[in-house]
Scaffold this motif. Structure first.
Motif, PDB file in Angstrom:
ATOM      1  N   ASN A 183      27.529 -18.488  31.836  1.00  0.00           N
ATOM      2  CA  ASN A 183      26.437 -18.777  32.763  1.00  0.00           C
ATOM      3  C   ASN A 183      26.243 -17.587  33.688  1.00  0.00           C
ATOM      4  N   ARG A 184      25.091 -17.548  34.353  1.00  0.00           N
ATOM      5  CA  ARG A 184      24.866 -16.481  35.349  1.00  0.00           C
ATOM      6  C   ARG A 184      25.190 -17.033  36.725  1.00  0.00           C
ATOM      7  N   ILE A 185      26.103 -16.354  37.404  1.00  0.00           N
ATOM      8  CA  ILE A 185      26.586 -16.882  38.675  1.00  0.00           C
ATOM      9  C   ILE A 185      26.123 -16.009  39.835  1.00  0.00           C
ATOM     10  N   ARG A 186      25.592 -16.670  40.844  1.00  0.00           N
ATOM     11  CA  ARG A 186      25.237 -15.965  42.079  1.00  0.00           C
ATOM     12  C   ARG A 186      26.083 -16.527  43.207  1.00  0.00           C
ATOM     13  N   LEU A 187      26.627 -15.661  44.013  1.00  0.00           N
ATOM     14  CA  LEU A 187      27.379 -16.104  45.186  1.00  0.00           C
ATOM     15  C   LEU A 187      26.528 -15.807  46.406  1.00  0.00           C
ATOM     16  N   ILE A 188      26.350 -16.814  47.260  1.00  0.00           N
ATOM     17  CA  ILE A 188      25.531 -16.611  48.452  1.00  0.00           C
ATOM     18  C   ILE A 188      26.345 -16.984  49.690  1.00  0.00           C
ATOM     19  N   GLY A 189      26.381 -16.068  50.649  1.00  0.00           N
ATOM     20  CA  GLY A 189      27.102 -16.360  51.887  1.00  0.00           C
ATOM     21  C   GLY A 189      27.159 -15.111  52.744  1.00  0.00           C
ATOM     22  N   PRO A 190      27.640 -15.264  53.984  1.00  0.00           N
ATOM     23  CA  PRO A 190      27.773 -14.080  54.837  1.00  0.00           C
ATOM     24  C   PRO A 190      28.841 -13.143  54.279  1.00  0.00           C
ATOM     25  N   PRO A 191      28.658 -11.834  54.431  1.00  0.00           N
ATOM     26  CA  PRO A 191      29.635 -10.877  53.893  1.00  0.00           C
ATOM     27  C   PRO A 191      31.055 -11.151  54.364  1.00  0.00           C
ATOM     28  N   THR A 192      31.210 -11.715  55.570  1.00  0.00           N
ATOM     29  CA  THR A 192      32.558 -12.010  56.083  1.00  0.00           C
ATOM     30  C   THR A 192      33.248 -13.111  55.268  1.00  0.00           C
ATOM     31  N   LEU A 193      32.481 -13.896  54.528  1.00  0.00           N
ATOM     32  CA  LEU A 193      33.073 -14.987  53.740  1.00  0.00           C
ATOM     33  C   LEU A 193      33.072 -14.705  52.235  1.00  0.00           C
ATOM     34  N   MET A 194      32.875 -13.424  51.891  1.00  0.00           N
ATOM     35  CA  MET A 194      32.966 -13.008  50.481  1.00  0.00           C
ATOM     36  C   MET A 194      34.331 -12.366  50.255  1.00  0.00           C
ATOM     37  N   PRO A 195      35.014 -12.719  49.172  1.00  0.00           N
ATOM     38  CA  PRO A 195      36.315 -12.090  48.939  1.00  0.00           C
ATOM     39  C   PRO A 195      36.157 -10.615  48.580  1.00  0.00           C
ATOM     40  N   GLY A 232      37.379 -15.099  63.795  1.00  0.00           N
ATOM     41  CA  GLY A 232      35.990 -15.548  63.881  1.00  0.00           C
ATOM     42  C   GLY A 232      35.200 -15.045  62.691  1.00  0.00           C
ATOM     43  N   PHE A 233      35.007 -15.899  61.710  1.00  0.00           N
ATOM     44  CA  PHE A 233      34.265 -15.486  60.519  1.00  0.00           C
ATOM     45  C   PHE A 233      32.772 -15.757  60.639  1.00  0.00           C
ATOM     46  N   ILE A 234      32.418 -16.716  61.511  1.00  0.00           N
ATOM     47  CA  ILE A 234      30.995 -17.031  61.678  1.00  0.00           C
ATOM     48  C   ILE A 234      30.684 -17.085  63.170  1.00  0.00           C
ATOM     49  N   PRO A 235      29.437 -16.734  63.552  1.00  0.00           N
ATOM     50  CA  PRO A 235      29.088 -16.726  64.967  1.00  0.00           C
ATOM     51  C   PRO A 235      29.180 -18.122  65.606  1.00  0.00           C
ATOM     52  N   SER A 236      28.476 -19.116  65.041  1.00  0.00           N
ATOM     53  CA  SER A 236      28.556 -20.492  65.537  1.00  0.00           C
ATOM     54  C   SER A 236      28.094 -21.392  64.407  1.00  0.00           C
ATOM     55  N   GLU A 237      28.435 -22.681  64.469  1.00  0.00           N
ATOM     56  CA  GLU A 237      28.038 -23.594  63.396  1.00  0.00           C
ATOM     57  C   GLU A 237      26.524 -23.745  63.330  1.00  0.00           C
ATOM     58  N   ARG A 238      25.896 -23.701  64.506  1.00  0.00           N
ATOM     59  CA  ARG A 238      24.426 -23.840  64.536  1.00  0.00           C
ATOM     60  C   ARG A 238      23.746 -22.689  63.825  1.00  0.00           C
ATOM     61  N   GLU A 239      24.231 -21.509  64.154  1.00  0.00           N
ATOM     62  CA  GLU A 239      23.690 -20.292  63.551  1.00  0.00           C
ATOM     63  C   GLU A 239      23.969 -20.300  62.037  1.00  0.00           C
ATOM     64  N   TYR A 240      25.164 -20.748  61.691  1.00  0.00           N
ATOM     65  CA  TYR A 240      25.541 -20.811  60.272  1.00  0.00           C
ATOM     66  C   TYR A 240      24.601 -21.761  59.531  1.00  0.00           C
ATOM     67  N   TYR A 241      24.373 -22.929  60.098  1.00  0.00           N
ATOM     68  CA  TYR A 241      23.496 -23.920  59.452  1.00  0.00           C
ATOM     69  C   TYR A 241      22.088 -23.340  59.280  1.00  0.00           C
ATOM     70  N   HIS A 242      21.636 -22.667  60.312  1.00  0.00           N
ATOM     71  CA  HIS A 242      20.303 -22.074  60.259  1.00  0.00           C
ATOM     72  C   HIS A 242      20.173 -21.085  59.099  1.00  0.00           C
ATOM     73  N   ARG A 243      21.202 -20.259  58.908  1.00  0.00           N
ATOM     74  CA  ARG A 243      21.109 -19.222  57.870  1.00  0.00           C
ATOM     75  C   ARG A 243      21.585 -19.675  56.492  1.00  0.00           C
ATOM     76  N   TYR A 244      22.638 -20.482  56.472  1.00  0.00           N
ATOM     77  CA  TYR A 244      23.266 -20.804  55.176  1.00  0.00           C
ATOM     78  C   TYR A 244      23.329 -22.287  54.840  1.00  0.00           C
ATOM     79  N   GLY A 245      22.961 -23.139  55.789  1.00  0.00           N
ATOM     80  CA  GLY A 245      22.994 -24.579  55.512  1.00  0.00           C
ATOM     81  C   GLY A 245      21.892 -24.932  54.525  1.00  0.00           C
ATOM     82  N   LEU A 246      22.213 -25.780  53.540  1.00  0.00           N
ATOM     83  CA  LEU A 246      21.198 -26.141  52.548  1.00  0.00           C
ATOM     84  C   LEU A 246      20.354 -27.302  53.075  1.00  0.00           C
TER      85      LEU A 246
END
Ligand code: NCD
Length: 318
Positions: A183-195, A232-246
């Motif tokens: 399959n073709r896999i895409r990983l999406i997330g902030p660079p701080t949460l990429m291995p 601190g891997f993410i700025p805040s949960e609100r900000e995270y939801y805004h950018r990465y929350g589905l």
């Protein structure tokens, strides 16, 4: 049906045909799970011990139910956080249990590699129920079965895995499994949460949800694994939801029939919108739980067949 393995420690040691063997058998168990006659006797006379050194709701319940539905004697040990000491303690516990002659040992441990180590010390079949950020093979298998049943195939799909990839054993096992099945896999997330070194896995990496989700068939969301974060891997949960929350707006970029997955436990309003998670036209989160029992029945059944075959050949040699 060939499945030539003593343990299920990860997806890494499995070939594509092993994965198909497990899923085909699990498919039958899933159908049976919907009928009134749920029980089988594949594990009759065998002892299954569940050792969870890390808390778990669905995985532990699922393994317990799977063993009971197949007739095993199932014991779940409540391993307290205080008993989590590295190395010797784990091995000592394992040796003690080994002396009780279990046939199947299901282990979850906070340290990557701990379950492999344990498997070297005992003489029964060991199933990894999640070790650190290393592997969680039955989760990847149940995800695969859910995808195969929803999409009718498990190859040539565009699959996005989103969020905290770096700390996730679910992501790791899924990347390996879905890669093996082409399959073709895409990983999406902030660079701080990429291995680190993720490019070697043959995946595409995005830090923008809308771009990354463009046209995908499957959207797999992950929890922020705070217990594994040491800063601190993410700025805040609100900000995270805004950018990465589905939410519905971001999902609109995926294929119109894209399915939404989450291994649980879910943090509504952090990585996923609560309403979307409950929307049965898109979300297959409940199917994932259902397939979990079927996949664990299949995995234990296959390992038990090998166990019985080894015991028979030993008896013949004696
Ligand atoms: C996952 C785990 O424990 O790795 N949960 C699960 O098994 N269903 C994912 C998580 O904890 O976020």
């Amino acid at each position: 049906m060939s499945f030539d393995h003593t343990h299920l420690l990860g997806i890494e040691p499995l070939a594509a045909h092993d994965i198909t063997t497990i899923l085909d058998l699990a498919d039958q168990y899933a159908d049976r799970g919907r009928s009134a006659a749920k029980h089988g006797d594949a594990l009759a006379g065998l002892t299954q011990i569940n050792m969870f050194f890390e808390s778990s709701t669905r995985t532990q319940a699922s393994f317990e139910l799977a063993g009971k539905r197949l007739g095993a004697d199932v014991m779940s040990m409540a391993m307290q956080a205080s008993s989590i000491k590295k190395g010797e303690t784990l091995i000592d516990t394992a040796m003690t249990l080994n002396a009780m002659h279990p046939d199947l040992l299901v282990v979850r441990h906070p340290h990557s590699g701990a379950v492999d180590l344990l498997a070297e010390k005992v003489n029964c079949a060991v199933l990894n129920a999640g070790d650190g950020r290393h592997e969680h093979p039955t989760q990847a298998l149940l995800d695969a079965l859910t995808i195969r049943r929803a999409k009718g195939r498990l190859h040539r799909l565009n699959i996005a895995i989103c969020g905290d990839i770096a700390h996730s054993r679910v992501a790791r096992s899924n990347i390996i499994l879905l890669g093996k099945m082409e399959n073709r896999i895409r990983l999406i997330g902030p660079p701080t949460l990429m291995p680190a070194g993720i490019a070697e896995f043959g995946v595409e990496v995005y830090d923008d949800m809308k771009k990354g989700l463009e046209g995908v068939d499957v959207v797999m969301m992950l929890r922020l694994q705070r217990e594994r974060m040491d800063g601190g891997f993410i700025p805040s949960e609100r900000e995270y939801y805004h950018r990465y929350g589905l939410d519905a707006e971001k999902l609109a970029h995926a294929a119109p029939d894209a399915i939404v997955m989450h291994p649980g436990p879910m943090n509504r309003g952090v990585e996923i919108d609560g309403e979307l998670a409950d929307d049965l036209r898109r979300s297959v989160i409940q199917q994932q739980v259902e397939m979990g029992v079927a996949v664990r029945m299949a995995a234990m059944d296959l390992l038990a067949r090998n166990l019985r075959a080894r015991q028979t050949s030993k008896a013949v040699m004696a």
